[in-house]
Design an enzyme around this catalytic site. Structure first.
Site, PDB file in Angstrom:
ATOM      1  N   ASP A 167      33.292   7.470  93.244  1.00 25.38           N
ATOM      2  CA  ASP A 167      34.688   7.245  92.855  1.00 25.38           C
ATOM      3  C   ASP A 167      34.894   7.217  91.336  1.00 25.38           C
ATOM      4  OD1 ASP A 167      35.466   7.027  95.504  1.00 25.38           O
ATOM      5  OD2 ASP A 167      35.396   4.826  95.509  1.00 25.38           O
TER       6      ASP A 167
ATOM      7  N   PRO B  22      40.679  -6.410  92.484  1.00 18.57           N
ATOM      8  CA  PRO B  22      39.831  -7.297  93.284  1.00 18.57           C
ATOM      9  C   PRO B  22      38.447  -6.683  93.530  1.00 18.57           C
ATOM     10  CG  PRO B  22      42.039  -7.169  94.199  1.00 18.57           C
ATOM     11  CD  PRO B  22      41.974  -6.142  93.108  1.00 18.57           C
TER      12      PRO B  22
ATOM     13  N   LYS C 299      42.378   2.298  92.826  1.00 18.85           N
ATOM     14  CA  LYS C 299      42.930   3.408  93.642  1.00 18.85           C
ATOM     15  C   LYS C 299      43.141   2.982  95.085  1.00 18.85           C
ATOM     16  CE  LYS C 299      38.932   4.071  96.000  1.00 18.85           C
ATOM     17  NZ  LYS C 299      38.799   3.823  97.436  1.00 18.85           N
TER      18      LYS C 299
HETATM   19  O1  C5P Z   1      28.762   6.469  95.153  1.00 15.90           O
HETATM   20  P1  C5P Z   1      28.850   5.006  95.406  1.00 15.90           P
HETATM   21  O2  C5P Z   1      27.717   4.230  94.802  1.00 15.90           O
HETATM   22  O3  C5P Z   1      30.190   4.417  95.048  1.00 15.90           O
HETATM   23  O4  C5P Z   1      28.738   4.846  96.988  1.00 15.90           O
HETATM   24  C1  C5P Z   1      28.411   3.616  97.570  1.00 15.90           C
HETATM   25  C2  C5P Z   1      27.855   3.877  98.955  1.00 15.90           C
HETATM   26  O5  C5P Z   1      28.892   4.384  99.790  1.00 15.90           O
HETATM   27  C3  C5P Z   1      26.762   4.922  99.025  1.00 15.90           C
HETATM   28  O6  C5P Z   1      25.504   4.361  98.783  1.00 15.90           O
HETATM   29  C4  C5P Z   1      26.872   5.421 100.460  1.00 15.90           C
HETATM   30  O7  C5P Z   1      26.282   4.487 101.347  1.00 15.90           O
HETATM   31  C5  C5P Z   1      28.376   5.344 100.700  1.00 15.90           C
HETATM   32  N1  C5P Z   1      29.058   6.643 100.488  1.00 15.90           N
HETATM   33  C6  C5P Z   1      28.853   7.651 101.411  1.00 15.90           C
HETATM   34  N2  C5P Z   1      29.483   8.850 101.262  1.00 15.90           N
HETATM   35  C7  C5P Z   1      30.317   9.061 100.221  1.00 15.90           C
HETATM   36  C8  C5P Z   1      30.562   8.036  99.258  1.00 15.90           C
HETATM   37  C9  C5P Z   1      29.900   6.826  99.428  1.00 15.90           C
HETATM   38  O8  C5P Z   1      28.103   7.472 102.380  1.00 15.90           O
HETATM   39  N3  C5P Z   1      30.919  10.241 100.083  1.00 15.90           N
END
Ligand code: C5P
Length: 314
Positions: A146, A104, A12
């Protein structure tokens, strides 16, 4: 029950990524406009006779993904997806997962999330589970912000952590030129840099907050539903962009180069370091890609179209 199935899920870009102040859970409230694009992860799931879950990873034919940097233990998002699905349904089935990477790694394009989404759909099928879209979406949200969008695909507004989705119409194909870097950026590190700047300035972003919560940009949604590519290009906005540029200053060279070939718009994709340039047509995208390759500002340059479908059986 099929012994083996293959599922494809998209990477995305975020056309808007508006970020509010970090919450007590460590996540930031978002208003984002996602678009799924034609770079894919493919996951083949083959049922096992025991309860082991294994994963192997290879790059796809384009060879754009650093497949050897992806973990093949229980921290792999596809493995985590299979375990979460198994736990939810209370079964003890096993599976061999094979990921063919086209997105990637650590690029800001949600390749790991696409693996998780594809693994959910593939395992539900080979394990013969009666899992509807909403129960898969609930498990997806528990795996990462995501992951629900990689299941969903198309073009959508994401709120909450980015996991609460509403489809939005996009009346035209958008052609993206993606300048990728071998050295990825860590999403938590980019958010931490965003927090550092926001703490100093009260609001690092300039994002409009309503009750502390960012809002989707109606002008962008209108430009998408009108199929007005020029307007879309002018409205691309990413609150994480400055943080990504601070951590990877060489990305400014990509912006300068993209502007020299008069792209319709250019931004950092998600938490970077991929820079996504919007072209006016497929022909224009080919010219932009040739130019970015010739000036060597990126390790690789890809062309992708959106919107693309979400995770689906192939
Ligand atoms: O949810 P995911 O594991 O993909 O998110 C990775 C990191 O990105 C989280 O641990 C957080 O630090 C950050 N994040 C965030 N706010 C969001 C999505 C992600 O702070 N809405």
């Amino acid at each position: 029950m099929s012994a083996s199935v293959t599922v494809r899920a998209p990477g995305k870009v975020n056309l808007q990524l508006s970020v509010g102040p970090v919450g007590a859970d460590g996540y930031h409230p978002l208003a984002t406009v996602f678009q799924a694009i034609s770079v894919d992860e493919t996951v083949t799931a083959t049922v096992r006779s025991d309860d082991s879950i294994t994963v192997t990873v290879t790059p796809d034919h384009r060879g754009v993904a650093e497949a050897d940097t992806v973990p093949v233990d229980d921290s792999n998002l596809a493995v985590r997806a299979a375990i979460a699905l198994r736990d939810t349904y209370g079964i003890d089935a096993g599976v061999d997962l094979h990921i063919t990477k086209g997105v990637p790694v650590a690029a800001g394009m949600a390749g790991g999330s696409a693996d998780a989404a594809a693994a959910l759909v593939a395992c539900a099928q080979v394990w013969d589970l009666d899992a509807d879209a909403s129960s898969l979406a609930g498990i997806a949200a528990s795996l990462g912000a995501d992951v629900p969008f990689a299941l969903h695909g198309g073009t959508a507004v994401g709120t909450g952590r980015g996991d609460q989705l509403t489809s939005v119409p996009c009346a035209t194909e958008l052609t993206w030129v993606l300048a990728t870097q071998r050295q990825g950026l860590s999403t938590p590190a980019v958010y931490a840099e965003f927090d550092r700047v926001s703490a100093r300035t009260d609001d690092g972003s300039g994002t409009v907050l309503v009750g502390g919560v960012p809002q989707a940009n109606d002008a962008l949604l209108t430009a998408l539903s009108d199929g007005d590519i020029a307007a879309v290009g002018g409205l691309l906005a990413n609150d994480l962009q400055q943080a990504a540029l601070t951590l990877a200053p060489h990305l400014t060279d990509v912006f300068d180069a993209a502007r020299r070939v008069e792209v319709v718009g250019v931004m950092v994709s998600g938490s970077g370091p991929t820079v996504a340039a919007l072209a006016s047509s497929r022909d224009h995208a080919a010219e932009v890609a040739d130019y970015l390759r010739s000036v060597r500002v990126a390790d690789r340059v890809l062309i992708a179209a959106g919107p693309a479908p979400g995770a689906r059986l192939v």
